[in-house]
Design an enzyme around this catalytic site. Structure first.
Site, PDB file in Angstrom:
ATOM      1  N   HIS A 211      40.405  -2.860  11.537  1.00  0.00           N
ATOM      2  CA  HIS A 211      39.131  -3.566  11.732  1.00  0.00           C
ATOM      3  C   HIS A 211      39.258  -5.017  11.275  1.00  0.00           C
ATOM      4  CE1 HIS A 211      36.215   0.070  11.990  1.00  0.00           C
ATOM      5  NE2 HIS A 211      37.437   0.443  12.354  1.00  0.00           N
TER       6      HIS A 211
ATOM      7  N   ARG B  88       0.842  -1.207   0.000  1.00  0.00           N
ATOM      8  CA  ARG B  88       0.000   0.000   0.000  1.00  0.00           C
ATOM      9  C   ARG B  88       0.877   1.259   0.000  1.00  0.00           C
ATOM     10  NH1 ARG B  88      -0.871   4.684   2.810  1.00  0.00           N
ATOM     11  NH2 ARG B  88      -0.653   3.622   4.801  1.00  0.00           N
ATOM     12  N   GLU B  89       1.439   1.607   1.139  1.00  0.00           N
ATOM     13  CA  GLU B  89       2.304   2.810   1.174  1.00  0.00           C
ATOM     14  C   GLU B  89       3.505   2.625   0.247  1.00  0.00           C
ATOM     15  OE1 GLU B  89       2.339   5.562   3.980  1.00  0.00           O
ATOM     16  OE2 GLU B  89       3.784   6.538   2.648  1.00  0.00           O
TER      17      GLU B  89
ATOM     18  N   HIS C 183      -7.172  -0.475   2.877  1.00  0.00           N
ATOM     19  CA  HIS C 183      -6.940   0.894   3.348  1.00  0.00           C
ATOM     20  C   HIS C 183      -7.961   1.805   2.688  1.00  0.00           C
ATOM     21  CE1 HIS C 183      -4.356   4.639   3.677  1.00  0.00           C
ATOM     22  NE2 HIS C 183      -4.211   4.110   4.866  1.00  0.00           N
TER      23      HIS C 183
ATOM     24  N   HIS D  74       2.543   4.888  12.836  1.00  0.00           N
ATOM     25  CA  HIS D  74       2.938   4.925  11.418  1.00  0.00           C
ATOM     26  C   HIS D  74       3.933   6.077  11.311  1.00  0.00           C
ATOM     27  CE1 HIS D  74       2.053   4.553   7.034  1.00  0.00           C
ATOM     28  NE2 HIS D  74       2.181   5.874   7.020  1.00  0.00           N
TER      29      HIS D  74
ATOM     30  N   HIS E 282       6.909   8.277   9.556  1.00  0.00           N
ATOM     31  CA  HIS E 282       7.602   8.612   8.308  1.00  0.00           C
ATOM     32  C   HIS E 282       9.041   9.026   8.598  1.00  0.00           C
ATOM     33  CE1 HIS E 282       5.026   8.158   4.779  1.00  0.00           C
ATOM     34  NE2 HIS E 282       4.074   8.070   5.687  1.00  0.00           N
TER      35      HIS E 282
ATOM     36  N   ARG F 215      -9.107  -0.471  12.093  1.00  0.00           N
ATOM     37  CA  ARG F 215      -8.035   0.347  12.676  1.00  0.00           C
ATOM     38  C   ARG F 215      -8.333   1.759  12.237  1.00  0.00           C
ATOM     39  NH1 ARG F 215      -2.530   0.549   9.521  1.00  0.00           N
ATOM     40  NH2 ARG F 215      -4.016   1.570   8.149  1.00  0.00           N
TER      41      ARG F 215
ATOM     42  N   THR G 159       2.835  11.683  10.135  1.00  0.00           N
ATOM     43  CA  THR G 159       2.692  11.795   8.681  1.00  0.00           C
ATOM     44  C   THR G 159       3.859  12.489   7.994  1.00  0.00           C
ATOM     45  OG1 THR G 159       0.327  11.683   8.967  1.00  0.00           O
ATOM     46  CG2 THR G 159       1.085  12.646   6.898  1.00  0.00           C
TER      47      THR G 159
HETATM   48  N1  COA Z   1     -11.522  10.714   4.728  1.00  0.00           N
HETATM   49  C1  COA Z   1     -12.570  11.104   3.971  1.00  0.00           C
HETATM   50  N2  COA Z   1     -12.442  11.810   2.840  1.00  0.00           N
HETATM   51  C2  COA Z   1     -11.197  12.162   2.483  1.00  0.00           C
HETATM   52  C3  COA Z   1     -10.064  11.825   3.232  1.00  0.00           C
HETATM   53  C4  COA Z   1     -10.259  11.070   4.379  1.00  0.00           C
HETATM   54  N3  COA Z   1      -9.225  10.703   5.104  1.00  0.00           N
HETATM   55  N4  COA Z   1      -8.971  12.318   2.631  1.00  0.00           N
HETATM   56  C5  COA Z   1      -9.402  12.953   1.540  1.00  0.00           C
HETATM   57  N5  COA Z   1     -10.737  12.877   1.454  1.00  0.00           N
HETATM   58  C6  COA Z   1     -11.568  13.407   0.409  1.00  0.00           C
HETATM   59  C7  COA Z   1     -11.263  14.858   0.131  1.00  0.00           C
HETATM   60  O1  COA Z   1     -11.984  15.674   1.011  1.00  0.00           O
HETATM   61  C8  COA Z   1     -11.709  14.960  -1.324  1.00  0.00           C
HETATM   62  O2  COA Z   1     -13.094  15.017  -1.321  1.00  0.00           O
HETATM   63  P1  COA Z   1     -13.903  15.939  -2.397  1.00  0.00           P
HETATM   64  O3  COA Z   1     -13.620  15.347  -3.734  1.00  0.00           O
HETATM   65  O4  COA Z   1     -15.319  15.804  -1.952  1.00  0.00           O
HETATM   66  O5  COA Z   1     -13.313  17.299  -2.236  1.00  0.00           O
HETATM   67  C9  COA Z   1     -11.281  13.625  -1.895  1.00  0.00           C
HETATM   68  O6  COA Z   1     -11.248  12.714  -0.790  1.00  0.00           O
HETATM   69  C10 COA Z   1      -9.874  13.607  -2.431  1.00  0.00           C
HETATM   70  O7  COA Z   1      -9.689  14.440  -3.495  1.00  0.00           O
HETATM   71  P2  COA Z   1      -9.157  13.931  -4.896  1.00  0.00           P
HETATM   72  O8  COA Z   1      -7.909  13.178  -4.758  1.00  0.00           O
HETATM   73  O9  COA Z   1      -9.148  15.127  -5.805  1.00  0.00           O
HETATM   74  O10 COA Z   1     -10.356  12.952  -5.252  1.00  0.00           O
HETATM   75  P3  COA Z   1     -10.503  11.819  -6.376  1.00  0.00           P
HETATM   76  O11 COA Z   1     -11.909  11.342  -6.226  1.00  0.00           O
HETATM   77  O12 COA Z   1     -10.045  12.245  -7.710  1.00  0.00           O
HETATM   78  O13 COA Z   1      -9.513  10.672  -5.938  1.00  0.00           O
HETATM   79  C11 COA Z   1      -8.456   8.968  -4.710  1.00  0.00           C
HETATM   80  C12 COA Z   1      -9.501  10.065  -4.673  1.00  0.00           C
HETATM   81  C13 COA Z   1      -8.295   8.485  -3.272  1.00  0.00           C
HETATM   82  C14 COA Z   1      -8.954   7.819  -5.589  1.00  0.00           C
HETATM   83  C15 COA Z   1      -7.110   9.515  -5.316  1.00  0.00           C
HETATM   84  O14 COA Z   1      -6.716  10.682  -4.628  1.00  0.00           O
HETATM   85  C16 COA Z   1      -6.025   8.491  -5.238  1.00  0.00           C
HETATM   86  O15 COA Z   1      -5.914   7.608  -6.081  1.00  0.00           O
HETATM   87  N6  COA Z   1      -5.199   8.576  -4.175  1.00  0.00           N
HETATM   88  C17 COA Z   1      -4.157   7.610  -3.877  1.00  0.00           C
HETATM   89  C18 COA Z   1      -4.258   7.120  -2.440  1.00  0.00           C
HETATM   90  C19 COA Z   1      -3.950   8.205  -1.453  1.00  0.00           C
HETATM   91  O16 COA Z   1      -4.008   9.388  -1.726  1.00  0.00           O
HETATM   92  N7  COA Z   1      -3.571   7.742  -0.281  1.00  0.00           N
HETATM   93  C20 COA Z   1      -3.153   8.544   0.821  1.00  0.00           C
HETATM   94  C21 COA Z   1      -2.872   7.593   1.914  1.00  0.00           C
HETATM   95  S1  COA Z   1      -2.401   8.396   3.389  1.00  0.00           S
HETATM   96 ZN    ZN Z   2       2.211   7.050   5.312  1.00  0.00          ZN
END
Ligand code: COA
Ligand code: ZN
Length: 374
Positions: free
Chosen positions: A291, A15-16, A75, A196, A198, A135, A169
């Protein structure tokens, strides 16, 4: 003392690790890695965030079908759609995250604390209604006001979460600070604590270990420390330090670490640094003459861990830093018995060629043959 405590390792390579710039694992690679991580003995494997892309979704499905001893975790965000994904895939565990720092509330979500608490509560309850083990991760926990962080922890606890995770983070903790934070949170929260960490200041491993000492139960790691920016604590460093320095008797196959590292390196094309602990090329290589002389007599002189424990071998380098005893030892391994004066002559020649940083056996033999006749 960590010796008699439950210590868990969560591997987040799939994942990460896939958030590392330049990395995208093929589904077959993920399956191979999950099996290897399971054989190694990690407790949790984070399978991925299904919402990311169709291939990640499919990988989480396929990984969830594997027979593993490790607990499998999807996740996702604190959002119904992500929770629905995990539920539809049928994974046992889900890690839900929500940023709790003022920065996150203001810039990521533009919500008040009360609104954030409502979203967190409804997500946790929704996940529990779906039958998931949860979690909950407070993202940016280490820059969150402690009072609010504990409020979040209490809320997710009463809402049914199974674990509370604190994310450093941006890696801004020090070992002392994260220890204090974990103590403060665990004195108020009756749930196993995860961390977690970083690695932005190079302290992820130290911070993870310190968090465990302070009472955390589980730490997130990744093979070769992959992850966003500077990544996470490397699996090899954390489990070897736990075993060797903290005398934790984990059910880990330490001898598999070098292969696991090489496998991930071959999938990512991101090389481990030569001087990376445990799995780096130089981790069991000695160079300075003083050494090498001591190590030949007693390896512990300059080795914290016997390389055999990790199925690695000890190496010696011959170059201008070599001393007579080291040279004699290397030549003896080649069945060459050189007199004291010949050793000095060979050494003089080696030291006259500072640009040569590694004399091979063949080159040494040829130098020996040349100088013995003069
Ligand atoms: N809980 C709930 N909502 C969350 C959030 C969380 N922890 N973190 C972000 N969001 C929301 C934001 O508020 C935003 O919402 P909005 O579209 O209503 O404004 C949205 O998620 C994220 O924005 P964006 O990335 O532009 O949306 P998207 O729909 O295009 O894509 C993902 C969302 C997750 C599919 C895309 O960002 C992605 O592929 N991310 C990779 C995974 C990632 O970022 N992981 C971080 C792990 S720490
Ligand atoms: Zn992380």
């Amino acid at each position: 003392m960590l010796t008699n405590r439950t210590i868990e390792i969560l591997d987040s390579t799939l994942r990460e690790g896939e958030q590392t710039p330049g990395v995208s694992f093929h589904i077959d690679q993920k399956i191979a890695l999950a099996k290897r991580l399971d054989a190694f003995g990690v407790d949790f494997i984070e399978l991925g965030h299904p919402a990311v892309s169709p291939d990640v979704y499919e990988a989480v499905e396929a990984l969830n079908d594997l027979e593993l001893n490790a607990k499998k975790m999807a996740h996702g965000r604190a959002a119904k759609s992500d929770i629905n994904d995990a539920s539809e895939i049928g994974v046992e565990w889900m890690g839900i995250f929500f940023g709790t720092s003022t920065l996150s509330l203001k810039h990521k979500f533009n919500v008040t604390k009360a609104e954030a608490l409502k979203r967190i509560e409804s997500a946790v309850k929704y996940g529990k209604d779906k039958g998931l083990k949860l979690r909950f991760t407070a993202e940016d926990a280490t820059r969150t006001e402690i009072k609010f962080l504990i409020e979040v922890g209490e809320l997710v606890q009463v809402s049914g979460a199974d674990r509370f995770s604190l994310a450093d983070t941006v890696g801004c903790m020090t070992p002392k600070k994260i220890g204090e934070l974990v103590s403060a949170v665990s004195s108020e929260i009756d749930m196993p604590i995860h961390v977690h960490c970083h690695n932005d200041f190079g302290m992820a491993t130290a911070n993870a270990l310190s968090a465990l000492e302070a009472g955390a139960q589980c730490v997130d790691v990744s093979v070769n420390g992959l992850g966003e920016r500077c990544g996470l604590p490397p699996l090899a460093e954390v489990v070897t330090a736990l075993t060797e320095l903290h005398k934790v008797n984990g059910d880990w196959e330490l001898g598999q670490l070098p292969d696991l590292s090489s496998l991930v390196e071959s999938f990512t094309q991101i090389g481990s640094n030569a001087n990376r602990p445990i799995v780096g090329k130089n981790a069991f290589t000695h160079k300075a003459g003083l050494h090498v002389k001591a190590v030949v007599k007693e390896p512990k002189s300059y080795e914290a861990i016997p390389p055999e424990k990790l199925r690695r071998t000890r190496q010696f380098v011959i170059d201008k830093y070599t001393g007579k005893a080291a040279l004699k030892n290397t030549l003896a391994e080649m069945n060459i018995d050189a007199s004291n004066s010949l050793l000095s002559a060979i050494l003089r020649e080696i030291k006259m060629q500072p640009e040569k940083v590694h004399w091979s056996n063949r080159e040494l033999k040829s130098l020996f043959e040349t100088l013995r006749t003069v």
